[in-house]
Scaffold this motif. Structure first.
Motif, PDB file in Angstrom:
ATOM      1  N   ALA A 204       0.820  -1.219   0.000  1.00 46.21           N
ATOM      2  CA  ALA A 204       0.000   0.000   0.000  1.00 46.21           C
ATOM      3  C   ALA A 204       0.851   1.264   0.000  1.00 46.21           C
ATOM      4  CB  ALA A 204      -0.933   0.004   1.202  1.00 46.21           C
ATOM      5  N   ILE A 255      -3.343   2.790   3.880  1.00 49.97           N
ATOM      6  CA  ILE A 255      -4.461   1.952   4.331  1.00 49.97           C
ATOM      7  C   ILE A 255      -5.429   2.746   5.197  1.00 49.97           C
ATOM      8  CG2 ILE A 255      -5.050  -0.008   5.810  1.00 49.97           C
ATOM      9  CD1 ILE A 255      -2.632  -1.452   4.812  1.00 49.97           C
ATOM     10  N   ASP A 470      -4.409  -7.630  -5.707  1.00 48.98           N
ATOM     11  CA  ASP A 470      -4.224  -6.219  -6.049  1.00 48.98           C
ATOM     12  C   ASP A 470      -4.729  -6.030  -7.471  1.00 48.98           C
ATOM     13  OD1 ASP A 470      -3.440  -3.644  -6.583  1.00 48.98           O
ATOM     14  OD2 ASP A 470      -1.299  -3.964  -6.243  1.00 48.98           O
TER      15      ASP A 470
END
Length: 594
Positions: A204, A255, A470
């Motif tokens: 992330a 996140i 992802d």
């Protein structure tokens, strides 16, 4: 020393804390592997003794264990005298700027274009968790954000809280589950959720996902550990499951503040019962009154839809409850996989979720069938009317033979579903052209770490057992990458739009090259650990209980799950003992402590 390291894998569950360097793969572990060559029996005995002796200190940071490790290193590897060297001036290293969590914007109204910047449920929480079934969230717009646009997907991720801060996976590979039994891999099976969360956090930092897609089985064994039937606006967290297993587990740059859009899995209803807090998992959408809530959970109903607009394309999501596939008409059939089964549900008048239903054990199968029939009509009407560039279905059960495959094949063909994102199988897999729905892509991302994986994982993450997905969204293609629990790419492919009633996908029509050009579609061959590698824990002896509070973990032993469905109790999972291999008949020596 090497065996003591096994106890340091997840001290206090502080993955990014200072003790991380002492885990397998760190410098100290490498030295000890090179310098120690104990027979396997001795290794297992040392591991068991050290873990039992010092595990109670782990919740205090593992400091006592670290001192034990240091002392053993002094005995077996005395340090050589350091040569005299001239002391160079020490140049202080500038301290990094402190990380400040991203602020979550408050609830905002829909703008003049019918858009919001965040997914928004109705501001007022409903009375019943079923009241918003079929709801369409207002469109969300990322019109001012340039690509690439990433979305993370994960499933079967929420483990069992054990103690104040520890979280351990439900142990599905124990002897109790004969068809799933396998060895226990130290450093992976006991920290699966943390490892996946860490891999997500690392990715992330650069991918910066816009939001998360959650395919269910959010808390093992049996969902939120409260009884169903409370109003959706009255969510509580008496066991700290939301705080420890969700809020604190998934955090960090890239996140924080990112919303999780999800569905319920069979374990969210209770696994083999229907009366656990599945409605609380919906009500948490409006949980701003809870101190630990970060207002990023978005599951406003059992089924709903959401549309996202990007500068040059749009994506429409359908979130579908497929738990009908774990419901059987006969209450005594398949007790281990029957949400409406008689054996494990509450008895008599206690077997009810009140007005929202199911109102009784007898009502349960019909209630789920009505839910499924309503969804099919809603979904087909929504797909038929969709004008989005991409159509994606998010649900728990993958489209296999006994789980609606023929229906999904027809809907995919008639309406051009581009992608299905699923879980339930506790591993990672992606199939596209060769999928049962091809050319509709099917992702299975059930390796979130809330429950042990179907097959042996690799300590270095060269496997397809634990991980997440992802997705890189563009107008012309969606690049799908399945990432392992150690951050390795395992599957990669690019999905192009599937037209209605088309048996083949469109050819890539974008400018330049495809995102997948020149990239391998598969990572290295999965590594299957062996006995010789010394990564297996001793066999585990289970002591089961079916009533809350009837069992407690033996002192110094971290339980990894319950042999019974912990819908009965997520706070008191059935204990197991880690012990060296013992001769036949010696199991009585490893029974649950008083």
């Amino acid at each position: 020393v090497h065996m003591a390291q096994a106890c340091l894998i997840c001290p206090s569950q502080q993955l990014r804390g200072p003790t991380r360097s002492l885990g397998p793969g760190g410098p100290a572990a490498m030295q000890m592997r090179a310098g120690m060559a104990f027979p396997r029996g001795a290794r297992l005995a040392m591991r068991a003794v050290l873990c039992v002796a010092v595990a109670p200190t782990l919740t205090e940071g593992g400091t006592i264990l670290q001192s034990i490790v240091a002392r053993i290193q002094q005995v077996f590897h005395p340090a050589a005298p350091a040569p005299a060297v001239s002391q160079a001036p020490v140049v202080p290293t500038p301290a990094p700027a402190p990380y400040i969590p991203e602020e979550v914007p408050p609830w905002e109204p829909v703008d003049a274009n019918g858009c919001t910047k965040r997914f928004q449920a109705p501001q007022q929480a409903p009375l019943h968790a079923t009241d918003l079934n079929g709801h369409a969230l207002p469109d969300v717009c990322y019109l001012d954000k340039q690509g690439p646009h990433h979305v993370f997907a994960i499933g079967d991720w929420g483990g069992i809280r054990h103690g104040p801060t520890a979280v351990v996976p439900a142990d599905h590979r124990s002897f109790m589950f004969k068809s799933h039994h396998r060895n226990f891999v130290i450093g992976v099976d006991n920290c699966a959720q943390q490892n996946v969360a860490e891999a997500m956090a690392q990715r992330a930092l650069t991918a910066r996902p816009d939001y998360f897609l959650n395919v269910g089985d959010n808390f093992y064994w049996g969902g939120i550990d409260v009884k169903c039937g409370a109003p959706a606006y009255n969510v509580q967290d008496p066991k700290g499951q939301w705080e420890v297993i969700f809020e604190k587990m998934y955090s960090g740059q890239g996140i924080d503040g990112k919303q999780w859009l999800g569905v319920l899995g069979n374990h969210d209803y209770g696994g083999w019962m229907f009366t656990m807090g599945w409605d609380q998992a919906i009500g948490y959408t409006w949980s701003t009154h809870l101190p630990a809530s970060t207002s990023r959970w978005m599951t406003p109903a059992q089924y709903y839809s959401a549309k996202v607009r990007y500068p040059d394309f749009s994506v429409e999501y359908w979130f579908v409850d497929t738990n009908i596939f774990d419901v059987w008409e006969k209450a005594d059939f398949m007790p281990a996989h029957n949400i409406c089964g008689r054996k494990h549900n509450l008895e008599g008048a206690e077997a009810t979720c009140g007005d929202e239903g199911p109102i009784s054990l007898e009502d349960c199968p019909g209630w789920f069938h009505k839910l499924w029939e309503a969804q099919k009509q809603w979904l087909e009407a929504g797909l038929a009317a969709s004008q989005a560039d991409w159509q994606i279905v998010v649900t728990h059960f993958p489209p296999e033979k006994d789980w609606g495959m023929e229906l999904w094949k027809r809907l995919s063909y008639d309406y051009g579903i581009d992608l299905m994102i699923t879980g339930h199988r506790h591993w990672q897999n992606f199939a596209y052209q060769e999928s049962l729905l091809g050319p509709t892509g099917v992702i299975v991302t059930g390796g979130g770490g809330g429950i042990t994986s179907e097959n042996l994982p690799d300590a270095n993450g060269v496997d397809d057992q634990y991980g997440f997905a992802d997705l890189t969204l563009t107008r012309h293609e969606i690049m799908v990458e399945l990432v392992s629990h150690k951050g390795h790419m395992r599957f990669l492919d690019c999905v192009t739009p599937r037209g209605r009633r088309q048996a083949a996908p469109a050819l890539f029509a974008g400018p330049g090259q495809s995102l997948c050009a020149g990239k391998p579609k598969r990572g290295p061959e999965a590594h299957v650990p062996t006995e010789e590698e010394g990564v297996f824990a001793p066999d585990i002896t289970w002591t089961t209980t079916s009533t809350p509070g009837a069992g407690a973990a033996a002192p110094g032993v971290a339980a990894t799950g319950a042999a019974t469905n912990a819908a009965a109790t997520a706070e008191a999972p059935a204990a197991y003992q880690q012990a060296p291999a013992a001769p036949a008949g010696a199991a009585a020596a490893y029974q649950q402590a008083p």
